[in-house]
Design an enzyme around this catalytic site. Structure first.
Site, PDB file in Angstrom:
ATOM      1  N   HIS A 286      42.979  32.703  21.631  1.00  0.00           N
ATOM      2  CA  HIS A 286      42.617  34.059  22.059  1.00  0.00           C
ATOM      3  C   HIS A 286      43.873  34.911  21.954  1.00  0.00           C
ATOM      4  O   HIS A 286      44.855  34.664  22.650  1.00  0.00           O
ATOM      5  CB  HIS A 286      42.103  34.019  23.504  1.00  0.00           C
ATOM      6  CG  HIS A 286      41.497  35.305  23.980  1.00  0.00           C
ATOM      7  ND1 HIS A 286      42.195  36.499  24.019  1.00  0.00           N
ATOM      8  CD2 HIS A 286      40.253  35.590  24.442  1.00  0.00           C
ATOM      9  CE1 HIS A 286      41.405  37.451  24.492  1.00  0.00           C
ATOM     10  NE2 HIS A 286      40.221  36.928  24.751  1.00  0.00           N
ATOM     11  N   HIS A 329      47.069  33.676  33.337  1.00  0.00           N
ATOM     12  CA  HIS A 329      48.165  34.549  32.906  1.00  0.00           C
ATOM     13  C   HIS A 329      48.979  35.008  34.104  1.00  0.00           C
ATOM     14  O   HIS A 329      48.441  35.255  35.180  1.00  0.00           O
ATOM     15  CB  HIS A 329      47.562  35.773  32.195  1.00  0.00           C
ATOM     16  CG  HIS A 329      48.555  36.632  31.488  1.00  0.00           C
ATOM     17  ND1 HIS A 329      48.354  37.979  31.260  1.00  0.00           N
ATOM     18  CD2 HIS A 329      49.762  36.347  30.948  1.00  0.00           C
ATOM     19  CE1 HIS A 329      49.380  38.473  30.599  1.00  0.00           C
ATOM     20  NE2 HIS A 329      50.253  37.508  30.406  1.00  0.00           N
ATOM     21  N   HIS A 365      46.434  35.295  37.445  1.00  0.00           N
ATOM     22  CA  HIS A 365      45.038  35.694  37.326  1.00  0.00           C
ATOM     23  C   HIS A 365      44.434  34.964  36.136  1.00  0.00           C
ATOM     24  O   HIS A 365      45.146  34.339  35.347  1.00  0.00           O
ATOM     25  CB  HIS A 365      44.894  37.210  37.168  1.00  0.00           C
ATOM     26  CG  HIS A 365      45.728  37.797  36.072  1.00  0.00           C
ATOM     27  ND1 HIS A 365      47.063  38.094  36.215  1.00  0.00           N
ATOM     28  CD2 HIS A 365      45.423  38.137  34.794  1.00  0.00           C
ATOM     29  CE1 HIS A 365      47.548  38.593  35.093  1.00  0.00           C
ATOM     30  NE2 HIS A 365      46.569  38.623  34.208  1.00  0.00           N
TER      31      HIS A 365
END
Length: 432
Positions: A286, A329, A365
């Site tokens: 991603h 992240h 998060h």
């Protein structure tokens, strides 16, 4: 009433509501056509590089200086620009949508500041706001001397009646009103709710595309700028100004939306997020979310923005042997997210349209437990179509300081952290 627009981001536009209202060959003739006044509106320093210089010449029925003195304005109580110096919690924060007001409330009085950084006097940083309104601005006009405003509707259509023309926006569309442009915000539906980013820094522009090439993301041709429109109305009105974080009110005996013609580069514009040309990986992994940037405000550090506006639109995920949702992240930048429609692909529950979340610098998060389990066992040999979504992010280089009213809001989800507590330990040193 169907509106007409000019097109092209950052274009030098020229438009007139009456034939011949634009002076030919000069900006400030001794006598303007139709007895108009010439007035320059500067959004950058006179000596800013030409590619970045923003100014417009306005030809108006009365000059912008004609109003009575300003005095402090008692409204807009929840629209703040002082973010304080108190310690900021590193906890992840999330809020449910603002309720619609019960009392008559317009765009100005319906603004709630959720956080920000920097400030208008240093011309750096942002203010982040949510609005909820149930009536149009009546008998009042507004301008923001502190920064440009990026308006993101989530519910209800708006008409922005500005000095430079009319703009209609609906959910899935955004509008940017430059610093200093006077306007009246009208509701085209019974209620309206959404988000506003107030950019105290350098005016937003399209991001550089680098190796992507000369196309994709938000294409310049899809941005729309209003055509000249004016109203010649006299009466008892008020002009509200936001200046150095405070609000001021001046009586005015005419509508300031009286520009009959204009030309230049300092003008409001709109953009339909459904036109965003999304790019992504067609092999594995991603990519970083910077590939979803719509607009950016540069800072004095190359490659590091004062703020970025990014979206997470409908798209096709084709990466194989890859965890497809946004990964876990911790970021040097600070991220404020909102949801315009549908479901965000990293959060199965709790993040509703009209809601918001804040993940500050280095606060972890990522996908919730349910999303992680499903994505970890998904069949990645087949493409996945994400259709029912439109999320966005305001990202800033500075810590976003939440306001006391945001922290104390009944919409704050105190149990937000629970969405990650169900993540299981899968580590097995005997099995790679």
């Amino acid at each position: 009433m169907s509106l007409h627009y000019q097109t092209g981001f950052g274009n030098a536009c020229a438009t007139e509501a009456l034939p011949g209202a634009l002076p030919a060959g000069r900006n400030s003739p001794q006598i303007c056509p139709y007895g108009l006044y010439a007035e320059q509106l500067s959004g950058t320093a006179f000596t800013a590089p030409r590619a970045e210089n923003r100014r417009s010449w306005l030809y108006r029925i009365r000059p912008g200086v004609q109003h009575l003195p300003f005095a402090p304005f008692a409204g807009a109580q929840r629209w703040l620009s002082d973010f304080g110096r108190q310690p900021v919690t590193p906890n992840q924060l999330r809020w449910s949508p603002l309720p619609m007001p019960d009392a008559p409330t317009d765009f100005i009085d319906g603004m709630h500041t959720w956080g920000g950084n920097g400030g208008p006097e240093e011309q750096s940083g942002v203010g982040i706001h949510l609005y909820a309104a149930n009536r149009s601005m009546q008998g009042r006009f507004f301008y923001n001397a502190d920064g440009e405003m990026l308006i993101v509707p989530q519910q209800g259509r708006l008409r922005l009646a500005t000095e430079l023309g009319l703009i209609d926006i609906e959910p899935y569309e955004i509008a940017v009103v430059p610093r200093g442009v006077r306007l009246r915000v009208e509701l085209l539906d019974d209620v309206a709710r959404g988000y506003v980013l107030e950019n105290f820094g350098t005016a937003m522009r399209l991001p550089e595309l680098g190796p992507i090439g000369s196309n994709c993301l938000a294409n310049a041709r899809d941005f729309q700028i209003p055509v000249a429109w004016y109203e010649d109305v006299e009466g008892d009105f008020e002009l509200i100004a936001k200046f150095t974080g405070g609000f001021w009110r001046a009586p005015i005996t005419h509508s300031p939306l009286n520009v009959v013609a204009w030309h230049g580069t300092h003008a409001p514009y709109k953009y339909d997020l459904r036109n965003f040309n999304t790019v992504g990986s067609i092999s594995y992994d991603h990519p970083d979310p910077s590939i979803f940037t719509v607009l950016t405000s540069p800072s004095d550090t190359p490659g590091t923005a004062n703020m970025d506006f990014a979206i997470f639109p409908p798209r096709i995920l084709a990466m194989e042997n890859t965890f497809r949702p946004p990964w876990f992240h911790r970021n040097i930048a600070s991220e404020f997210m909102g949801l315009i429609h549908g479901v965000y692909d990293a959060k199965a529950e709790g993040f509703a349209p009209g809601g918001a979340s804040l993940h500050n610098c280095m606060s972890g998060h990522g996908p919730d437990a349910d999303t992680f389990e499903k994505a970890s066992h998904a069949d990645t040999s087949q493409a996945h179509y994400i259709r029912d979504t439109m999320a966005f992010m305001f990202e800033t280089r500075r810590v976003i300081r939440p306001t006391a009213q945001a922290l104390a809001s009944p919409q704050r989800q105190d149990d937000y952290y629970q969405c990650w507590q169900g993540l299981q330990k899968h580590f097995d040193p005997e099995q790679a």
